[in-house]
Design a protein around this motif. Structure first.
Motif, PDB file in Angstrom:
ATOM      1  N   TYR A  98     -14.651   8.281  14.171  1.00  0.00           N
ATOM      2  CA  TYR A  98     -13.092   9.074  13.818  1.00  0.00           C
ATOM      3  C   TYR A  98     -12.472   7.997  12.901  1.00  0.00           C
ATOM      4  O   TYR A  98     -11.542   8.677  12.186  1.00  0.00           O
ATOM      5  N   GLY A  99     -12.613   6.817  12.992  1.00  0.00           N
ATOM      6  CA  GLY A  99     -11.915   5.607  12.138  1.00  0.00           C
ATOM      7  C   GLY A  99     -12.707   4.545  12.148  1.00  0.00           C
ATOM      8  O   GLY A  99     -13.316   4.162  12.870  1.00  0.00           O
ATOM      9  N   ALA A 100     -12.218   3.614  11.151  1.00  0.00           N
ATOM     10  CA  ALA A 100     -12.614   2.485  11.026  1.00  0.00           C
ATOM     11  C   ALA A 100     -11.602   1.318  10.253  1.00  0.00           C
ATOM     12  O   ALA A 100     -10.902   1.833   9.377  1.00  0.00           O
ATOM     13  N   ARG A 101     -11.379   0.031  10.912  1.00  0.00           N
ATOM     14  CA  ARG A 101     -10.611  -0.822  10.274  1.00  0.00           C
ATOM     15  C   ARG A 101     -11.542  -1.892   9.727  1.00  0.00           C
ATOM     16  O   ARG A 101     -12.144  -2.554  10.868  1.00  0.00           O
ATOM     17  N   VAL A 102     -11.512  -2.348   8.761  1.00  0.00           N
ATOM     18  CA  VAL A 102     -12.234  -3.553   8.182  1.00  0.00           C
ATOM     19  C   VAL A 102     -11.244  -4.707   7.480  1.00  0.00           C
ATOM     20  O   VAL A 102     -10.674  -4.221   6.384  1.00  0.00           O
ATOM     21  N   ILE A 103     -11.277  -5.863   8.096  1.00  0.00           N
ATOM     22  CA  ILE A 103     -10.053  -6.844   7.337  1.00  0.00           C
ATOM     23  C   ILE A 103     -11.300  -7.944   7.099  1.00  0.00           C
ATOM     24  O   ILE A 103     -11.729  -8.453   8.233  1.00  0.00           O
ATOM     25  N   HIS A 104     -11.187  -8.679   6.160  1.00  0.00           N
ATOM     26  CA  HIS A 104     -12.198  -9.815   5.948  1.00  0.00           C
ATOM     27  C   HIS A 104     -10.948 -10.952   5.144  1.00  0.00           C
ATOM     28  O   HIS A 104     -10.519 -10.412   4.154  1.00  0.00           O
ATOM     29  N   ARG A 105     -11.080 -12.046   5.705  1.00  0.00           N
ATOM     30  CA  ARG A 105     -10.242 -13.024   4.903  1.00  0.00           C
ATOM     31  C   ARG A 105     -10.868 -13.784   4.087  1.00  0.00           C
ATOM     32  O   ARG A 105     -12.018 -13.855   3.900  1.00  0.00           O
ATOM     33  N   VAL A 106     -10.092 -14.214   2.955  1.00  0.00           N
ATOM     34  CA  VAL A 106     -10.584 -14.992   1.596  1.00  0.00           C
ATOM     35  C   VAL A 106      -9.748 -16.415   1.804  1.00  0.00           C
ATOM     36  O   VAL A 106      -8.383 -16.370   2.482  1.00  0.00           O
ATOM     37  N   GLY A 107     -10.041 -17.315   1.112  1.00  0.00           N
ATOM     38  CA  GLY A 107      -9.363 -18.355   1.041  1.00  0.00           C
ATOM     39  C   GLY A 107      -9.823 -19.608   1.779  1.00  0.00           C
ATOM     40  O   GLY A 107     -11.020 -19.523   2.304  1.00  0.00           O
ATOM     41  N   LEU A 108      -9.177 -20.626   2.192  1.00  0.00           N
ATOM     42  CA  LEU A 108      -9.430 -21.728   2.856  1.00  0.00           C
ATOM     43  C   LEU A 108      -9.220 -21.389   4.288  1.00  0.00           C
ATOM     44  O   LEU A 108      -8.304 -21.286   4.647  1.00  0.00           O
ATOM     45  N   LEU A 109     -10.434 -21.686   5.268  1.00  0.00           N
ATOM     46  CA  LEU A 109     -10.438 -21.431   6.586  1.00  0.00           C
ATOM     47  C   LEU A 109     -10.887 -22.583   7.241  1.00  0.00           C
ATOM     48  O   LEU A 109     -11.766 -23.328   6.739  1.00  0.00           O
ATOM     49  N   ALA A 110     -10.413 -22.754   8.311  1.00  0.00           N
ATOM     50  CA  ALA A 110     -11.038 -24.004   9.374  1.00  0.00           C
ATOM     51  C   ALA A 110     -11.486 -23.503  10.476  1.00  0.00           C
ATOM     52  O   ALA A 110     -11.559 -22.332  10.805  1.00  0.00           O
ATOM     53  N   PRO A 111     -12.329 -24.396  11.146  1.00  0.00           N
ATOM     54  CA  PRO A 111     -12.920 -24.052  12.343  1.00  0.00           C
ATOM     55  C   PRO A 111     -12.205 -23.146  13.273  1.00  0.00           C
ATOM     56  O   PRO A 111     -10.813 -23.748  13.417  1.00  0.00           O
ATOM     57  N   GLN A 112     -12.508 -22.207  13.901  1.00  0.00           N
ATOM     58  CA  GLN A 112     -11.831 -21.244  14.800  1.00  0.00           C
ATOM     59  C   GLN A 112     -10.958 -20.262  14.162  1.00  0.00           C
ATOM     60  O   GLN A 112     -10.552 -19.503  14.977  1.00  0.00           O
ATOM     61  N   ASP A 113     -10.685 -20.313  13.174  1.00  0.00           N
ATOM     62  CA  ASP A 113      -9.916 -19.398  12.321  1.00  0.00           C
ATOM     63  C   ASP A 113     -10.632 -18.030  12.187  1.00  0.00           C
ATOM     64  O   ASP A 113     -12.108 -18.171  12.107  1.00  0.00           O
ATOM     65  N   GLN A 114     -10.153 -16.943  12.331  1.00  0.00           N
ATOM     66  CA  GLN A 114     -10.695 -15.594  12.232  1.00  0.00           C
ATOM     67  C   GLN A 114     -11.065 -15.322  10.863  1.00  0.00           C
ATOM     68  O   GLN A 114     -10.291 -15.690   9.973  1.00  0.00           O
ATOM     69  N   ILE A 115     -12.243 -14.680  10.690  1.00  0.00           N
ATOM     70  CA  ILE A 115     -12.614 -14.466   9.326  1.00  0.00           C
ATOM     71  C   ILE A 115     -12.688 -13.027   9.159  1.00  0.00           C
ATOM     72  O   ILE A 115     -12.268 -12.529   7.966  1.00  0.00           O
ATOM     73  N   VAL A 116     -13.182 -12.253  10.102  1.00  0.00           N
ATOM     74  CA  VAL A 116     -13.467 -10.791  10.027  1.00  0.00           C
ATOM     75  C   VAL A 116     -13.219  -9.878  11.156  1.00  0.00           C
ATOM     76  O   VAL A 116     -13.301 -10.447  12.061  1.00  0.00           O
ATOM     77  N   LEU A 117     -12.775  -8.727  10.867  1.00  0.00           N
ATOM     78  CA  LEU A 117     -12.610  -7.900  11.944  1.00  0.00           C
ATOM     79  C   LEU A 117     -13.205  -6.414  11.612  1.00  0.00           C
ATOM     80  O   LEU A 117     -12.841  -6.015  10.354  1.00  0.00           O
ATOM     81  N   VAL A 118     -14.071  -6.097  12.230  1.00  0.00           N
ATOM     82  CA  VAL A 118     -14.568  -4.680  12.032  1.00  0.00           C
ATOM     83  C   VAL A 118     -14.208  -3.800  13.401  1.00  0.00           C
ATOM     84  O   VAL A 118     -14.708  -4.307  14.670  1.00  0.00           O
ATOM     85  N   ALA A 119     -13.660  -2.692  13.274  1.00  0.00           N
ATOM     86  CA  ALA A 119     -13.161  -1.935  14.385  1.00  0.00           C
ATOM     87  C   ALA A 119     -13.552  -0.528  14.255  1.00  0.00           C
ATOM     88  O   ALA A 119     -13.233  -0.096  13.048  1.00  0.00           O
ATOM     89  N   VAL A 120     -14.236   0.267  15.096  1.00  0.00           N
ATOM     90  CA  VAL A 120     -14.507   1.382  14.841  1.00  0.00           C
ATOM     91  C   VAL A 120     -14.040   2.370  16.157  1.00  0.00           C
ATOM     92  O   VAL A 120     -14.325   1.883  17.373  1.00  0.00           O
ATOM     93  N   SER A 121     -13.609   3.614  15.936  1.00  0.00           N
ATOM     94  CA  SER A 121     -13.429   4.461  16.931  1.00  0.00           C
ATOM     95  C   SER A 121     -14.266   5.804  16.890  1.00  0.00           C
ATOM     96  O   SER A 121     -14.713   6.133  15.684  1.00  0.00           O
ATOM     97  N   SER A 122     -14.186   6.104  18.035  1.00  0.00           N
ATOM     98  CA  SER A 122     -15.215   7.543  18.205  1.00  0.00           C
ATOM     99  C   SER A 122     -14.816   8.088  19.710  1.00  0.00           C
ATOM    100  O   SER A 122     -13.997   7.628  20.307  1.00  0.00           O
TER     101      SER A 122
END
Length: 152
Positions: free
Chosen positions: A78-102
């Protein structure tokens, strides 16, 4: 109605808020599957002080949108959210979220995995790690390519 949100951004994201937005006003949803990727402090046997991600603005978002549409056509979601970060990141930082509904968990799990496999192998992102031996570009792993190949 299919709900989608795709973002490539430098800012961090709030997983709870993103899942709330995915579920908002859609009483059909019985399952939400999500994946959050984070920066590791080690890769290929070396410590990693930071990771820098680059993308091709416009092309990256379009590519992700096409894969979300492929997931929609392939799975009963039924839906999807995709967020991907760019730029400078440090260990433990979030990079990506993929979420899907059904309606049911199986479709959400499978579509989420399909989208992550795509992001790891096909989406136009470039990753550079800062290690004790200097900066290095990160290539896609053979295991990621094998994971993507199973969807064909």
């Amino acid at each position: 109605m299919f709900h989608t949100h795709i973002a490539v951004q430098t800012a961090d994201f709030d997983v709870s808020e993103e899942l709330r937005l995915l579920r908002a006003a859609d009483a059909r949803i019985g399952a939400v599957c999500s994946f959050v990727g984070t920066v590791r402090d080690r890769n290929d046997g070396s410590s990693v002080a930071s990771m820098e991600l680059e993308h091709y603005p416009g092309m990256t978002e379009k590519s992700i949108a096409e894969m979300v549409e492929a997931a929609r056509q392939r799975f009963d979601i039924y839906g999807a959210r995709v967020i991907h970060r760019v730029g400078l990141l440090a260990p433990q930082d979030q990079i990506v979220l993929v979420a899907v509904s059904s309606a049911h968990r199986g479709e959400s799990f499978t579509a989420c995995e399909f989208l992550m496999d795509y992001l790891k192998t096909q989406a136009p992102f470039w990753k550079k790690e800062d290690t004790p031996d200097g900066a290095r570009w990160v290539d896609a792993r053979v295991a990621d390519d094998a994971a993507m190949a199973r969807w064909n």
